[in-house]
Design a protein around this motif. Sequence first.
Motif, PDB file in Angstrom:
ATOM      1  N   GLY A 198       0.810  -1.216   0.000  1.00 16.32           N
ATOM      2  CA  GLY A 198       0.000   0.000   0.000  1.00 16.32           C
ATOM      3  C   GLY A 198       0.842   1.265   0.000  1.00 16.32           C
ATOM      4  O   GLY A 198       0.502   2.249  -0.672  1.00 16.32           O
ATOM      5  N   GLU A 199       1.965   1.246   0.753  1.00 15.99           N
ATOM      6  CA  GLU A 199       2.863   2.400   0.751  1.00 15.99           C
ATOM      7  C   GLU A 199       3.447   2.635  -0.646  1.00 15.99           C
ATOM      8  O   GLU A 199       3.552   3.775  -1.101  1.00 15.99           O
ATOM      9  CB  GLU A 199       3.986   2.165   1.766  1.00 15.99           C
ATOM     10  N   PHE A 200       3.827   1.557  -1.316  1.00 20.76           N
ATOM     11  CA  PHE A 200       4.367   1.681  -2.673  1.00 20.76           C
ATOM     12  C   PHE A 200       3.316   2.241  -3.631  1.00 20.76           C
ATOM     13  O   PHE A 200       3.602   3.154  -4.419  1.00 20.76           O
ATOM     14  CB  PHE A 200       4.846   0.309  -3.153  1.00 20.76           C
ATOM     15  N   LEU A 201       2.103   1.713  -3.563  1.00 25.37           N
ATOM     16  CA  LEU A 201       1.053   2.169  -4.473  1.00 25.37           C
ATOM     17  C   LEU A 201       0.710   3.636  -4.230  1.00 25.37           C
ATOM     18  O   LEU A 201       0.427   4.381  -5.171  1.00 25.37           O
ATOM     19  CB  LEU A 201      -0.191   1.292  -4.313  1.00 25.37           C
ATOM     20  N   ASP A 202       0.749   4.066  -2.985  1.00 27.21           N
ATOM     21  CA  ASP A 202       0.486   5.473  -2.686  1.00 27.21           C
ATOM     22  C   ASP A 202       1.577   6.360  -3.279  1.00 27.21           C
ATOM     23  O   ASP A 202       1.297   7.444  -3.802  1.00 27.21           O
ATOM     24  CB  ASP A 202       0.393   5.673  -1.178  1.00 27.21           C
ATOM     25  N   ALA A 203       2.818   5.896  -3.209  1.00 27.84           N
ATOM     26  CA  ALA A 203       3.928   6.668  -3.783  1.00 27.84           C
ATOM     27  C   ALA A 203       3.797   6.748  -5.304  1.00 27.84           C
ATOM     28  O   ALA A 203       4.066   7.787  -5.910  1.00 27.84           O
ATOM     29  CB  ALA A 203       5.262   6.036  -3.396  1.00 27.84           C
ATOM     30  N   VAL A 204       3.369   5.652  -5.935  1.00 30.09           N
ATOM     31  CA  VAL A 204       3.172   5.669  -7.389  1.00 30.09           C
ATOM     32  C   VAL A 204       2.023   6.599  -7.763  1.00 30.09           C
ATOM     33  O   VAL A 204       2.088   7.330  -8.761  1.00 30.09           O
ATOM     34  CB  VAL A 204       2.906   4.242  -7.917  1.00 30.09           C
ATOM     35  N   SER A 205       0.965   6.607  -6.953  1.00 29.43           N
ATOM     36  CA  SER A 205      -0.159   7.513  -7.206  1.00 29.43           C
ATOM     37  C   SER A 205       0.291   8.960  -7.189  1.00 29.43           C
ATOM     38  O   SER A 205      -0.184   9.785  -7.989  1.00 29.43           O
ATOM     39  CB  SER A 205      -1.254   7.285  -6.163  1.00 29.43           C
ATOM     40  N   ALA A 206       1.204   9.289  -6.283  1.00 33.59           N
ATOM     41  CA  ALA A 206       1.722  10.660  -6.218  1.00 33.59           C
ATOM     42  C   ALA A 206       2.485  11.012  -7.495  1.00 33.59           C
ATOM     43  O   ALA A 206       2.411  12.150  -7.983  1.00 33.59           O
ATOM     44  CB  ALA A 206       2.630  10.814  -5.000  1.00 33.59           C
ATOM     45  N   VAL A 207       3.199  10.045  -8.053  1.00 31.84           N
ATOM     46  CA  VAL A 207       3.913  10.273  -9.316  1.00 31.84           C
ATOM     47  C   VAL A 207       2.917  10.508 -10.445  1.00 31.84           C
ATOM     48  O   VAL A 207       3.062  11.427 -11.259  1.00 31.84           O
ATOM     49  CB  VAL A 207       4.819   9.065  -9.638  1.00 31.84           C
ATOM     50  N   VAL A 208       1.876   9.674 -10.498  1.00 32.60           N
ATOM     51  CA  VAL A 208       0.878   9.778 -11.572  1.00 32.60           C
ATOM     52  C   VAL A 208       0.170  11.127 -11.526  1.00 32.60           C
ATOM     53  O   VAL A 208      -0.096  11.749 -12.569  1.00 32.60           O
ATOM     54  CB  VAL A 208      -0.128   8.618 -11.464  1.00 32.60           C
ATOM     55  N   LYS A 209      -0.132  11.615 -10.328  1.00 24.94           N
ATOM     56  CA  LYS A 209      -0.830  12.894 -10.200  1.00 24.94           C
ATOM     57  C   LYS A 209      -0.014  14.044 -10.776  1.00 24.94           C
ATOM     58  O   LYS A 209      -0.580  15.015 -11.294  1.00 24.94           O
ATOM     59  CB  LYS A 209      -1.162  13.157  -8.737  1.00 24.94           C
ATOM     60  N   ARG A 210       1.290  13.944 -10.702  1.00 28.12           N
ATOM     61  CA  ARG A 210       2.148  15.012 -11.232  1.00 28.12           C
ATOM     62  C   ARG A 210       2.570  14.748 -12.669  1.00 28.12           C
ATOM     63  O   ARG A 210       3.251  15.574 -13.274  1.00 28.12           O
ATOM     64  CB  ARG A 210       3.383  15.167 -10.337  1.00 28.12           C
ATOM     65  N   GLN A 232      19.529   8.616 -12.715  1.00 28.40           N
ATOM     66  CA  GLN A 232      20.330   9.808 -12.473  1.00 28.40           C
ATOM     67  C   GLN A 232      19.488  10.837 -11.721  1.00 28.40           C
ATOM     68  O   GLN A 232      18.329  11.080 -12.081  1.00 28.40           O
ATOM     69  CB  GLN A 232      20.812  10.417 -13.802  1.00 28.40           C
ATOM     70  N   PRO A 233      20.049  11.448 -10.674  1.00 26.91           N
ATOM     71  CA  PRO A 233      19.289  12.472  -9.947  1.00 26.91           C
ATOM     72  C   PRO A 233      19.023  13.680 -10.831  1.00 26.91           C
ATOM     73  O   PRO A 233      19.908  14.143 -11.557  1.00 26.91           O
ATOM     74  CB  PRO A 233      20.210  12.826  -8.770  1.00 26.91           C
ATOM     75  N   ALA A 234      17.804  14.152 -10.809  1.00 19.22           N
ATOM     76  CA  ALA A 234      17.428  15.329 -11.593  1.00 19.22           C
ATOM     77  C   ALA A 234      16.353  16.086 -10.835  1.00 19.22           C
ATOM     78  O   ALA A 234      15.528  15.495 -10.131  1.00 19.22           O
ATOM     79  CB  ALA A 234      16.924  14.919 -12.976  1.00 19.22           C
ATOM     80  N   ARG A 235      16.363  17.403 -11.008  1.00 19.59           N
ATOM     81  CA  ARG A 235      15.431  18.238 -10.260  1.00 19.59           C
ATOM     82  C   ARG A 235      13.986  17.933 -10.605  1.00 19.59           C
ATOM     83  O   ARG A 235      13.105  17.956  -9.745  1.00 19.59           O
ATOM     84  CB  ARG A 235      15.740  19.709 -10.525  1.00 19.59           C
ATOM     85  N   ASN A 236      13.734  17.637 -11.871  1.00 17.72           N
ATOM     86  CA  ASN A 236      12.350  17.384 -12.281  1.00 17.72           C
ATOM     87  C   ASN A 236      11.897  15.954 -11.987  1.00 17.72           C
ATOM     88  O   ASN A 236      10.793  15.570 -12.341  1.00 17.72           O
ATOM     89  CB  ASN A 236      12.178  17.675 -13.775  1.00 17.72           C
ATOM     90  N   MET A 237      12.763  15.161 -11.331  1.00 18.09           N
ATOM     91  CA  MET A 237      12.416  13.777 -10.997  1.00 18.09           C
ATOM     92  C   MET A 237      12.352  13.554  -9.492  1.00 18.09           C
ATOM     93  O   MET A 237      12.263  12.409  -9.039  1.00 18.09           O
ATOM     94  CB  MET A 237      13.452  12.822 -11.605  1.00 18.09           C
ATOM     95  N   ILE A 238      12.369  14.625  -8.712  1.00 17.37           N
ATOM     96  CA  ILE A 238      12.384  14.477  -7.260  1.00 17.37           C
ATOM     97  C   ILE A 238      11.159  13.719  -6.758  1.00 17.37           C
ATOM     98  O   ILE A 238      11.244  12.899  -5.842  1.00 17.37           O
ATOM     99  CB  ILE A 238      12.486  15.862  -6.588  1.00 17.37           C
ATOM    100  N   HIS A 239      10.006  13.970  -7.380  1.00 16.00           N
ATOM    101  CA  HIS A 239       8.775  13.340  -6.894  1.00 16.00           C
ATOM    102  C   HIS A 239       8.736  11.840  -7.192  1.00 16.00           C
ATOM    103  O   HIS A 239       7.849  11.134  -6.729  1.00 16.00           O
ATOM    104  CB  HIS A 239       7.560  14.026  -7.523  1.00 16.00           C
ATOM    105  N   TYR A 240       9.705  11.346  -7.951  1.00 14.20           N
ATOM    106  CA  TYR A 240       9.809   9.906  -8.212  1.00 14.20           C
ATOM    107  C   TYR A 240      10.536   9.170  -7.076  1.00 14.20           C
ATOM    108  O   TYR A 240      10.555   7.937  -7.057  1.00 14.20           O
ATOM    109  CB  TYR A 240      10.580   9.660  -9.505  1.00 14.20           C
ATOM    110  N   GLY A 241      11.168   9.901  -6.170  1.00 14.48           N
ATOM    111  CA  GLY A 241      12.079   9.301  -5.199  1.00 14.48           C
ATOM    112  C   GLY A 241      11.486   8.150  -4.404  1.00 14.48           C
ATOM    113  O   GLY A 241      12.047   7.046  -4.346  1.00 14.48           O
ATOM    114  N   GLU A 242      10.330   8.385  -3.760  1.00 12.57           N
ATOM    115  CA  GLU A 242       9.747   7.350  -2.907  1.00 12.57           C
ATOM    116  C   GLU A 242       9.302   6.143  -3.729  1.00 12.57           C
ATOM    117  O   GLU A 242       9.538   4.991  -3.343  1.00 12.57           O
ATOM    118  CB  GLU A 242       8.561   7.913  -2.125  1.00 12.57           C
TER     119      GLU A 242
END
Length: 461
Positions: free
Chosen positions: A140-152, A249-259
């Motif tokens: 569930g924690e993983f799916l919530d993190a993926v949902s946050a990515v999809v929203k952005r 690779q770390p990138a500023r526009n990919m920060i929300h992918y971290g979790e």
Amino acid sequence: MASPILGRTLTIHEFDILVGEGAAGTGGNAAAVVPNYVFEWLQEQCLAQTEGEGARWARLAQRGGRLVVQVTNYVGVIRAPGGLQIEVLPKVGRAGGADENWARRLLIRMLSCLGPFRHIRTARAELAATKMSLLEVFVGEFLDAVSAVVKRGLRGSYVTRQGNLPFLRGKLMMSAHLRHNLVRADAFFTEHDDFSTDRPENRLIHAALNEVIAQSVSLENQRWARELRFIFSDVPPTGDVTGDIRKLQPARNMIHYGEALAWAELILTGFSPLTGAGGRSAASLLFPMEMLFEAYVAKHLERAIDPALRLKVHPATHYLVEHQAEQWFRLEPDLVVRRNGRNIVVLDTKWKLLDVTETMRKERYNLSQGDFYQLHAYGHTYLEGEGDVVLVYPKTEAFRHPLEPFFFPNAQNLRLWVMPFCLDTGALICPANQPNRVSFPMILQLVDRQLSRPDGTPSLL
């Protein structure tokens, strides 16, 4: 007694006994009964240890003249054949009379102190743990993190492509165009930039969603994962997990992918270093309690000590002996507190339940002579034979207050303390300084003050 199998999940505690259906009652009330094919698989895991391949989370034993499987000090979830999840909780919950939900919440808090699980939102995860198994909580924690990515929005990138197109796009590659289309007037060989979401981050998440759908037994998590996977339908799942992880690779526009990526990596690499062995393997989420307890104590003590002090984890800067200009037998305490570059306190955590009642005095409260030898060596190497070394054990009803300090006969300035650590509050229970209890930071400040005992020997009290 272990919980019955409900929803394909069996909940037990450390060191509990598992038996097959045909041997019910063999291990007494503490035994949990599993299907025979699961028991056979568990035996395979134990036998594989003799070949150096099996995990250390279970071992074969005998009870009542029959073969049984006993889990060890590893906690988490074992994925057995047939979709059965065997959930192993800390033994301290049973010893303290707490319910399974308390032990499960404690385990979540401990796991959040480990680097790979730092993304756990403990409050929400602990609430979810009252309704579902530990493995489903992390799904569930993983799916919530993926949902946050999809929203952005899924991130993409421009990829240079070459090929024959029915129209002119980008740059015409003249030499290749003449070679492929000399007699064709309806095609153009071009090189152009194409925006695509087919990148390592999205491939890893897609593959992790596939794994979750295959492993999860929660209908809610299954539905959620399928909805998210549909959004990644234009992205192929990774075929090379290790290779795509290296490409991140770390990138500023990919920060929300971290979790989401942190969880995806854990899922695709089996959640933990421990996986099933044998012909019918299954992914596991298992951790040694000693490691969890050490990380839990370290995180809370780091917050509690004075800002002028530094807490070092596994410093490993000293050796026991030297031989022909070589250093042998590295001494690696769990925690060392330093002030101004000088070691002042050495602590070692022990996941063991002490019983300091008077009836256990002859048994030395379950204290280990080997642990005292170990702390004696730490005191002489890290503290030069003068100061304080501490053994930290979990607080229970049978061990609520620290013991009187131990003194080594030939090193009176070296004291050994045995202190309980409260798992609920995350606090080390220090000796009482009449009439009030002193805090751990204050004890550290008293180390150099050398307060005296009535007989003149140094003491912290």
